[in-house]
Motif scaffolding. Structure first.
Motif, PDB file in Angstrom:
ATOM      1  N   TYR A 182       1.053  -1.246   0.008  1.00  0.00           N
ATOM      2  CA  TYR A 182      -0.087  -0.104   0.054  1.00  0.00           C
ATOM      3  C   TYR A 182       0.844   1.384  -0.003  1.00  0.00           C
ATOM      4  O   TYR A 182       0.725   2.254  -0.836  1.00  0.00           O
ATOM      5  CB  TYR A 182      -1.019  -0.063   1.093  1.00  0.00           C
ATOM      6  N   LEU A 183       1.816   1.357   0.908  1.00  0.00           N
ATOM      7  CA  LEU A 183       2.862   2.389   0.877  1.00  0.00           C
ATOM      8  C   LEU A 183       3.608   2.616  -0.186  1.00  0.00           C
ATOM      9  O   LEU A 183       3.617   3.633  -0.718  1.00  0.00           O
ATOM     10  CB  LEU A 183       3.620   2.385   2.241  1.00  0.00           C
ATOM     11  N   ILE A 184       4.066   1.613  -0.909  1.00  0.00           N
ATOM     12  CA  ILE A 184       4.769   1.697  -2.183  1.00  0.00           C
ATOM     13  C   ILE A 184       3.839   2.333  -3.213  1.00  0.00           C
ATOM     14  O   ILE A 184       4.461   3.110  -4.085  1.00  0.00           O
ATOM     15  CB  ILE A 184       5.493   0.212  -2.701  1.00  0.00           C
ATOM     16  N   GLY A 185       2.499   1.530  -3.121  1.00  0.00           N
ATOM     17  CA  GLY A 185       1.805   1.930  -4.211  1.00  0.00           C
ATOM     18  C   GLY A 185       1.349   3.578  -4.095  1.00  0.00           C
ATOM     19  O   GLY A 185       1.306   4.201  -5.371  1.00  0.00           O
ATOM     20  N   LYS A 186       1.176   4.058  -2.993  1.00  0.00           N
ATOM     21  CA  LYS A 186       0.915   5.469  -2.878  1.00  0.00           C
ATOM     22  C   LYS A 186       2.133   6.307  -3.288  1.00  0.00           C
ATOM     23  O   LYS A 186       1.924   7.345  -3.701  1.00  0.00           O
ATOM     24  CB  LYS A 186       0.401   5.589  -1.338  1.00  0.00           C
ATOM     25  N   LEU A 187       3.158   5.766  -2.793  1.00  0.00           N
ATOM     26  CA  LEU A 187       4.473   6.671  -3.190  1.00  0.00           C
ATOM     27  C   LEU A 187       4.762   6.821  -4.583  1.00  0.00           C
ATOM     28  O   LEU A 187       4.754   7.884  -5.031  1.00  0.00           O
ATOM     29  CB  LEU A 187       5.715   5.702  -2.387  1.00  0.00           C
ATOM     30  N   TRP A 188       4.574   5.820  -5.410  1.00  0.00           N
ATOM     31  CA  TRP A 188       4.716   5.783  -6.707  1.00  0.00           C
ATOM     32  C   TRP A 188       3.576   6.559  -7.593  1.00  0.00           C
ATOM     33  O   TRP A 188       3.694   7.146  -8.410  1.00  0.00           O
ATOM     34  CB  TRP A 188       4.577   4.345  -7.397  1.00  0.00           C
ATOM     35  N   GLY A 189       2.394   6.686  -6.911  1.00  0.00           N
ATOM     36  CA  GLY A 189       1.148   7.292  -7.620  1.00  0.00           C
ATOM     37  C   GLY A 189       1.022   8.503  -7.290  1.00  0.00           C
ATOM     38  O   GLY A 189      -0.003   9.248  -7.808  1.00  0.00           O
ATOM     39  N   THR A 190       1.823   9.247  -6.287  1.00  0.00           N
ATOM     40  CA  THR A 190       1.613  10.679  -5.857  1.00  0.00           C
ATOM     41  C   THR A 190       2.702  11.526  -6.632  1.00  0.00           C
ATOM     42  O   THR A 190       3.748  11.140  -6.871  1.00  0.00           O
ATOM     43  CB  THR A 190       1.685  10.654  -4.509  1.00  0.00           C
ATOM     44  N   SER A 191       2.211  12.624  -6.940  1.00  0.00           N
ATOM     45  CA  SER A 191       3.029  13.720  -7.439  1.00  0.00           C
ATOM     46  C   SER A 191       3.615  14.794  -6.504  1.00  0.00           C
ATOM     47  O   SER A 191       4.319  15.765  -6.687  1.00  0.00           O
ATOM     48  CB  SER A 191       2.476  14.406  -8.619  1.00  0.00           C
ATOM     49  N   SER A 192       2.900  14.776  -5.133  1.00  0.00           N
ATOM     50  CA  SER A 192       3.040  15.535  -4.248  1.00  0.00           C
ATOM     51  C   SER A 192       4.434  15.134  -3.356  1.00  0.00           C
ATOM     52  O   SER A 192       4.552  14.213  -2.704  1.00  0.00           O
ATOM     53  CB  SER A 192       2.019  15.645  -3.184  1.00  0.00           C
ATOM     54  N   ILE A 197       7.695  12.205   0.622  1.00  0.00           N
ATOM     55  CA  ILE A 197       8.607  12.161   2.037  1.00  0.00           C
ATOM     56  C   ILE A 197       7.906  11.584   2.940  1.00  0.00           C
ATOM     57  O   ILE A 197       8.422  10.714   3.838  1.00  0.00           O
ATOM     58  CB  ILE A 197       8.926  13.708   2.513  1.00  0.00           C
ATOM     59  N   LEU A 198       6.312  11.442   3.206  1.00  0.00           N
ATOM     60  CA  LEU A 198       5.864  10.834   4.289  1.00  0.00           C
ATOM     61  C   LEU A 198       5.934   9.320   4.223  1.00  0.00           C
ATOM     62  O   LEU A 198       5.993   8.597   4.893  1.00  0.00           O
ATOM     63  CB  LEU A 198       4.326  11.356   4.361  1.00  0.00           C
ATOM     64  N   TYR A 199       5.631   9.100   2.775  1.00  0.00           N
ATOM     65  CA  TYR A 199       5.823   7.377   2.609  1.00  0.00           C
ATOM     66  C   TYR A 199       7.118   6.833   2.759  1.00  0.00           C
ATOM     67  O   TYR A 199       7.140   5.812   3.264  1.00  0.00           O
ATOM     68  CB  TYR A 199       5.242   7.385   1.283  1.00  0.00           C
ATOM     69  N   TYR A 200       7.915   7.828   2.280  1.00  0.00           N
ATOM     70  CA  TYR A 200       9.279   7.155   2.513  1.00  0.00           C
ATOM     71  C   TYR A 200       9.872   7.055   3.981  1.00  0.00           C
ATOM     72  O   TYR A 200      10.452   6.232   4.461  1.00  0.00           O
ATOM     73  CB  TYR A 200      10.513   8.207   1.879  1.00  0.00           C
ATOM     74  N   MET A 201       9.155   8.022   4.916  1.00  0.00           N
ATOM     75  CA  MET A 201       9.626   7.884   6.203  1.00  0.00           C
ATOM     76  C   MET A 201       8.663   6.665   6.736  1.00  0.00           C
ATOM     77  O   MET A 201       9.293   6.054   7.606  1.00  0.00           O
ATOM     78  CB  MET A 201       8.797   9.122   6.931  1.00  0.00           C
ATOM     79  N   LEU A 202       7.579   6.555   6.310  1.00  0.00           N
ATOM     80  CA  LEU A 202       6.897   5.281   6.815  1.00  0.00           C
ATOM     81  C   LEU A 202       7.310   3.918   6.595  1.00  0.00           C
ATOM     82  O   LEU A 202       7.632   3.185   7.145  1.00  0.00           O
ATOM     83  CB  LEU A 202       5.307   5.318   6.467  1.00  0.00           C
ATOM     84  N   LEU A 203       7.840   4.056   5.304  1.00  0.00           N
ATOM     85  CA  LEU A 203       8.382   2.584   4.727  1.00  0.00           C
ATOM     86  C   LEU A 203       9.923   2.360   5.626  1.00  0.00           C
ATOM     87  O   LEU A 203      10.071   1.251   5.804  1.00  0.00           O
ATOM     88  CB  LEU A 203       8.816   2.719   3.272  1.00  0.00           C
ATOM     89  N   SER A 204      10.480   3.425   5.854  1.00  0.00           N
ATOM     90  CA  SER A 204      11.905   3.384   6.473  1.00  0.00           C
ATOM     91  C   SER A 204      11.742   3.090   7.941  1.00  0.00           C
ATOM     92  O   SER A 204      12.495   2.185   8.355  1.00  0.00           O
ATOM     93  CB  SER A 204      12.783   4.557   6.497  1.00  0.00           C
TER      94      SER A 204
END
Length: 221
Positions: A182-192, A197-204
């Protein structure tokens, strides 16, 4: 539903291709291309992008996305059989639903994609389904729910107990897979940039070893 779609198609190489038998995933920026040889002359391709309906529009938009990719990627898309070309929305089961949902009742239970449909970004959907089969078969064997051949009677209570135990054992595993996907999909799908940054932080924070899902052992059958 993810803000991405999957473009799928088949490419024929009349004189043969040089890709061997390896499944390859090629990622550049937010574009992911997958390539799976079917035989010596046929290759299955998948690419994730925004939604289109007309096959030619799908191909042209896809070629634009990979204009700076290696030649073999562009050639594979250019030569795709138009009748095989399709595009579908990527759907998922929300991780929070897996955390709190009830997936069995009496002698009825959901499993595999009905339980944990997820995006293809980890390549673990099929593997998770096989894990489901192994875990369920082991539980039913341990509880004596597979001995019909020897004349034993499979009781409703026994099946219900096996299903409840299966859901309990699988919940955390599929929750982690679903959340990471879910987090990877949201990361790749957003232009914001802020959301990235938020998704990268959560994944890390939650998945510091992003390949840990490949080391999971569901146990013996």
């Amino acid at each position: 539903m993810f803000p991405l779609c999957a473009v799928r198609g088949l490419t024929s190489y009349p004189t043969g291709h040089s890709f061997g038998h390896q499944l390859i995933r090629f990622r550049k920026d937010n574009i992911l291309v997958g390539r799976t040889p079917v035989d010596d002359n046929l290759v299955f391709l998948v690419l994730y992008q925004k939604n289109w309906e007309d096959p030619e529009a799908i191909r042209q938009s896809t070629l634009e996305l990979v204009s700076d990719h290696p030649h073999e990627i562009r050639e594979m898309i250019e030569n795709t059989n138009m009748k095989s070309l399709s595009i579908t929305h990527l759907r998922y089961c929300a991780p929070w639903d897996l955390l709190s949902g009830t997936f069995s009742k009496g002698t009825v239970m959901v499993a595999v994609d009905a339980l944990h449909i997820m995006g293809p970004f980890l390549g673990q959907g099929g593997s998770a389904g096989l894990e489901d089969a192994v875990v369920l078969a082991r539980i039913m064997a341990q509880l004596g729910s597979t001995s019909v051949g020897s004349g034993s009677k499979v009781t409703t209570t026994g099946v219900e107990k096996a299903y409840n135990q299966f859901v309990k054992q699988r919940r955390i595993r599929v929750l982690r897979l679903s959340l990471q996907t879910y987090l990877i999909g949201k990361l790749w799908g957003t232009s914001s940039h802020l959301k990235k940054i938020l998704y990268y932080m959560l994944l890390s924070l939650l998945f510091h070893n992003q390949n840990s899902h490949t080391n999971y052992d569901c146990g013996c059958l």
